[in-house]
Design a protein around this motif. Structure first.
Motif, PDB file in Angstrom:
ATOM      1  N   ASN A  99       0.844  -1.193   0.000  1.00 13.89           N
ATOM      2  CA  ASN A  99       0.000   0.000   0.000  1.00 13.89           C
ATOM      3  C   ASN A  99       0.877   1.239   0.000  1.00 13.89           C
ATOM      4  O   ASN A  99       1.830   1.346   0.754  1.00 13.89           O
ATOM      5  CB  ASN A  99      -0.991   0.014   1.165  1.00 13.89           C
ATOM      6  N   ILE A 100       0.536   2.140  -0.914  1.00 15.60           N
ATOM      7  CA  ILE A 100       1.237   3.417  -1.000  1.00 15.60           C
ATOM      8  C   ILE A 100       0.223   4.454  -0.552  1.00 15.60           C
ATOM      9  O   ILE A 100      -0.720   4.777  -1.272  1.00 15.60           O
ATOM     10  CB  ILE A 100       1.717   3.660  -2.438  1.00 15.60           C
ATOM     11  N   GLN A 101       0.401   4.980   0.663  1.00 11.96           N
ATOM     12  CA  GLN A 101      -0.654   5.772   1.276  1.00 11.96           C
ATOM     13  C   GLN A 101      -0.714   7.188   0.728  1.00 11.96           C
ATOM     14  O   GLN A 101       0.089   7.584  -0.094  1.00 11.96           O
ATOM     15  CB  GLN A 101      -0.481   5.731   2.782  1.00 11.96           C
ATOM     16  N   ASP A 102      -1.665   7.949   1.257  1.00  9.51           N
ATOM     17  CA  ASP A 102      -2.071   9.214   0.661  1.00  9.51           C
ATOM     18  C   ASP A 102      -0.929  10.182   0.406  1.00  9.51           C
ATOM     19  O   ASP A 102      -0.015  10.296   1.206  1.00  9.51           O
ATOM     20  CB  ASP A 102      -3.059   9.925   1.601  1.00  9.51           C
ATOM     21  N   ASN A 103      -1.049  10.910  -0.702  1.00  4.73           N
ATOM     22  CA  ASN A 103      -0.135  12.014  -1.035  1.00  4.73           C
ATOM     23  C   ASN A 103       1.327  11.607  -1.160  1.00  4.73           C
ATOM     24  O   ASN A 103       2.216  12.433  -0.990  1.00  4.73           O
ATOM     25  CB  ASN A 103      -0.245  13.136   0.017  1.00  4.73           C
ATOM     26  N   ALA A 132       5.078  10.065   1.759  1.00  4.98           N
ATOM     27  CA  ALA A 132       6.482   9.663   1.629  1.00  4.98           C
ATOM     28  C   ALA A 132       6.972  10.049   0.246  1.00  4.98           C
ATOM     29  O   ALA A 132       6.192  10.161  -0.693  1.00  4.98           O
ATOM     30  CB  ALA A 132       6.610   8.164   1.837  1.00  4.98           C
ATOM     31  N   VAL A 133       8.269  10.258   0.117  1.00  7.54           N
ATOM     32  CA  VAL A 133       8.852  10.560  -1.182  1.00  7.54           C
ATOM     33  C   VAL A 133       9.874   9.478  -1.476  1.00  7.54           C
ATOM     34  O   VAL A 133      10.855   9.340  -0.761  1.00  7.54           O
ATOM     35  CB  VAL A 133       9.530  11.943  -1.191  1.00  7.54           C
ATOM     36  N   ILE A 134       9.622   8.696  -2.489  1.00  4.17           N
ATOM     37  CA  ILE A 134      10.497   7.564  -2.836  1.00  4.17           C
ATOM     38  C   ILE A 134      11.085   7.872  -4.201  1.00  4.17           C
ATOM     39  O   ILE A 134      10.362   7.984  -5.181  1.00  4.17           O
ATOM     40  CB  ILE A 134       9.693   6.255  -2.910  1.00  4.17           C
ATOM     41  N   ALA A 149       8.503  10.233   5.232  1.00  2.00           N
ATOM     42  CA  ALA A 149       9.914   9.910   5.010  1.00  2.00           C
ATOM     43  C   ALA A 149      10.310  10.280   3.590  1.00  2.00           C
ATOM     44  O   ALA A 149       9.500  10.224   2.676  1.00  2.00           O
ATOM     45  CB  ALA A 149      10.147   8.417   5.252  1.00  2.00           C
ATOM     46  N   THR A 150      11.558  10.663   3.430  1.00  2.00           N
ATOM     47  CA  THR A 150      12.078  10.969   2.099  1.00  2.00           C
ATOM     48  C   THR A 150      13.223  10.023   1.822  1.00  2.00           C
ATOM     49  O   THR A 150      14.225  10.023   2.544  1.00  2.00           O
ATOM     50  CB  THR A 150      12.584  12.425   2.043  1.00  2.00           C
ATOM     51  N   LEU A 151      13.092   9.194   0.804  1.00  2.84           N
ATOM     52  CA  LEU A 151      14.134   8.234   0.462  1.00  2.84           C
ATOM     53  C   LEU A 151      14.758   8.683  -0.843  1.00  2.84           C
ATOM     54  O   LEU A 151      14.105   8.699  -1.876  1.00  2.84           O
ATOM     55  CB  LEU A 151      13.538   6.830   0.287  1.00  2.84           C
ATOM     56  N   LEU A 152      16.024   9.038  -0.824  1.00  2.00           N
ATOM     57  CA  LEU A 152      16.649   9.573  -2.028  1.00  2.00           C
ATOM     58  C   LEU A 152      17.179   8.451  -2.915  1.00  2.00           C
ATOM     59  O   LEU A 152      16.993   7.280  -2.646  1.00  2.00           O
ATOM     60  CB  LEU A 152      17.740  10.560  -1.641  1.00  2.00           C
ATOM     61  N   ASP A 153      17.888   8.838  -3.972  1.00  2.00           N
ATOM     62  CA  ASP A 153      18.289   7.864  -4.997  1.00  2.00           C
ATOM     63  C   ASP A 153      19.104   6.710  -4.453  1.00  2.00           C
ATOM     64  O   ASP A 153      19.993   6.889  -3.627  1.00  2.00           O
ATOM     65  CB  ASP A 153      19.146   8.565  -6.058  1.00  2.00           C
ATOM     66  N   GLY A 154      18.844   5.544  -4.941  1.00  2.00           N
ATOM     67  CA  GLY A 154      19.724   4.409  -4.661  1.00  2.00           C
ATOM     68  C   GLY A 154      19.595   3.805  -3.277  1.00  2.00           C
ATOM     69  O   GLY A 154      20.350   2.925  -2.912  1.00  2.00           O
ATOM     70  N   VAL A 155      18.620   4.254  -2.503  1.00  2.00           N
ATOM     71  CA  VAL A 155      18.444   3.690  -1.162  1.00  2.00           C
ATOM     72  C   VAL A 155      17.892   2.281  -1.295  1.00  2.00           C
ATOM     73  O   VAL A 155      17.044   2.009  -2.134  1.00  2.00           O
ATOM     74  CB  VAL A 155      17.481   4.572  -0.356  1.00  2.00           C
ATOM     75  N   VAL A 156      18.387   1.375  -0.460  1.00  2.00           N
ATOM     76  CA  VAL A 156      17.837   0.019  -0.432  1.00  2.00           C
ATOM     77  C   VAL A 156      17.305  -0.226   0.970  1.00  2.00           C
ATOM     78  O   VAL A 156      18.054  -0.139   1.947  1.00  2.00           O
ATOM     79  CB  VAL A 156      18.907  -1.038  -0.772  1.00  2.00           C
TER      80      VAL A 156
END
Lengths: 276, 256
Positions: A99-103, A132-134, A149-156
């Protein structure tokens, strides 16, 4: 009686016609500041040239969300209100039961400091919190990304890992399995207990059920909505709290009852949350 | 003149022999691209043939779930972008600004008198709260919730200001007349005492508020209430989209 009904119908038509004429007069008075409403051109599933989204039939995509480009979404997943999944430069694949929640925003960048364009892969039974920003990440199965949460490039984010709410996870960070990372920049905070790991999968399952309800509601046609509105008006009661003080329990009609697993009283397990 | 030109050009673009060839070429290219580049999904994705890609109705603002119908007061301004779902009550004088999502599907959400939830906020209520108290989200009167905030099962007592982009987690309590700085993250179950300024991630005490600052808090809420009045008067009680629909139907030759 037929002619009386006919007469009333005609009078009703006259009144509506005069109403529309009055609307035109009012618009004339407003002149250039007049408000003109248009049909919604929002496209829930949008293709960019030849990249079109591939969304399983069991997925709930909120009408206000945008799924754009090369996006694959597996069965049972849900994309909630206001999300944007932009698979325009590279592909996004979302597993089943996620699930990818609101906004939230799921995206890939065209230019990257490291020079690589990474596809975004989100596994099965993942919970991605509100807003969240993925960005170009890999989130493995049964992970939990906290809200904001903000997950920037290349995060695993490995399996059974948790990203705390409000954290900023820097580029190319690897969040190991069973740990909670949080803060700005994201650092190791503590390990997850087994109870919490079980909670992650339970929460994903609950969201699948919730998504079915929202999907059913959002796909209703105009007639169905009107029928339910009439039903609600007919069976309108005093507030539940008021009634419960007097010890009254009222019945609701079958069409207006939600399935059992959604109502909060029905859950028996205590819900653990992260402690700071 | 312009419409007839548009109609002629539209007729030229409709399928003819050459455009069929062009379409087939693109389709072949797309297949080639798909088989060489896109990674195979782990499980088979079976799309539904009648999934609507585009609904002319757009996203509904008020989404009832079962017997729960979101209630909006008559003078409350709720932007057309907003999604109110489930048990949501927006009381008098309050406003919900563009892009906000108030999802009361698991528990109740209440937005008190003259409060405002600004742009792009997400207000949700969890199944249960770690404090054991009812997990409903209660935003009391004269509260200003700044833009991009995330509120989950929290209680905000009267006359508070929640800064922009702040995150309030389950069970948190913001007591009366306190201010949360922008970007603050309040951990689950945390109590922000009355009359203080907190901020940071996780939220920490910064300083106590002076009396003048405390008096400004409800003034801010009232100011935003006045602003929402301007927006409210921009909208007619019922939409006039039917005029555009009638125009389309006429142009397509469907009986109005």
């Amino acid at each position: 009686m037929g002619t009386l009904g006919r007469a009333i119908y005609t009078v009703g038509n006259w009144i509506r016609g005069s109403g529309q004429a009055l609307d035109r007069v009012g618009s004339l008075l407003q002149g250039s500041y007049r408000l003109e409403e248009h049909l919604s051109r929002h496209r829930t599933l949008m293709s960019v040239f030849d990249k079109s989204p591939l969304v399983d039939k069991d997925v709930f995509v909120a009408p206000g969300a945008s799924v754009i480009g090369d996006v694959q979404i597996g069965k049972g997943s849900s994309i909630w209100y206001g999300c944007v999944l932009r698979g325009d430069v590279n592909n996004i694949s979302v597993g089943s039961g996620t699930n990818i929640q609101d906004n939230s925003l799921v995206h890939v960048a065209k230019t990257n400091l490291g020079g690589k364009e990474l596809p975004t892969t989100i596994g099965d039974n993942v919970t991605i919190g509100h807003s969240a920003v993925i960005h170009g990440c890999t989130v493995e199965d049964e992970a939990f990304v906290g809200m904001g949460a903000t997950l920037l490039d290349g995060v695993v984010v490995e399996k059974h890992a948790m990203v705390a709410a409000g954290s900023l996870v820097r580029e190319n960070t690897r969040i190991p399995s069973g740990e909670v990372w949080g803060g700005n920049p994201a650092k190791f905070m503590r390990k997850l207990t087994d109870e919490e790991i079980a909670y992650i999968s339970k929460s994903a399952e609950n969201y699948i059920n919730l998504a079915h309800i929202h999907a059913a509601e959002n796909s209703k046609s105009f007639e169905e909505i009107e029928v339910e509105r009439a039903l609600r008006k007919k069976y309108a009661r005093k507030d539940e709290d008021y009634d419960s003080m007097l010890g009254i329990v009222r019945e609701t009609p079958a069409e207006l009852i939600l399935p059992d697993n959604v109502l909060p009283e029905k859950t028996t397990t205590r819900v653990p949350t992260t402690h700071y | 003149m312009a419409t007839s030109l548009a109609r002629i050009s539209r007729r030229c673009v409709t399928p003819s022999l050459s455009s069929n060839l062009i379409r087939r070429y693109f389709a072949a290219e797309a297949v080639a691209v798909a088989t060489t580049e896109a990674p195979k999904p782990k499980s088979e994705v079976t799309p539904s043939p009648d999934r609507a890609k585009w609904d002319y109705r757009g996203q509904r603002q008020i989404i009832p779930l079962g017997q729960w119908l979101p209630k909006v007061a008559v003078d409350a301004y709720v932007a057309p972008n907003v999604v109110l779902a489930g048990q949501v009550t927006v009381w008098d004088g309050s406003s919900v600004w563009n892009g906000a999502v108030l999802r009361g599907d698991l528990n109740k959400i209440t937005l008190g008198f003259c409060s405002n939830v600004q742009e792009r906020c997400v207000v949700h209520a969890a199944w249960s709260s770690p404090t054991g108290l009812p997990a409903e989200t209660l935003i009391d009167r004269y509260v200003t919730v700044g833009a991009y905030s995330l509120l989950r099962s929290c209680t905000i007592e009267p006359e508070c200001i929640i800064g922009q982009h702040s995150i309030l987690m389950e069970g948190s309590l913001v007591e009366t007349r306190s201010i949360l700085e922008a970007g603050s993250v309040v951990p689950p179950g945390r109590r922000i005492p009355s009359g203080e300024l907190w901020g940071g991630n996780p939220a920490r005490f910064i300083r106590a508020l002076t009396n003048e600052e405390t008096l400004e808090i409800p003034k801010l809420a009232v100011a935003i209430n006045h602003l929402s009045g301007d927006y409210f008067s921009e909208f007619l009680p019922y939409s006039t989209v039917y005029l555009e629909v009638e125009k389309f139907k006429k142009s397509l030759g469907i009986a109005v």
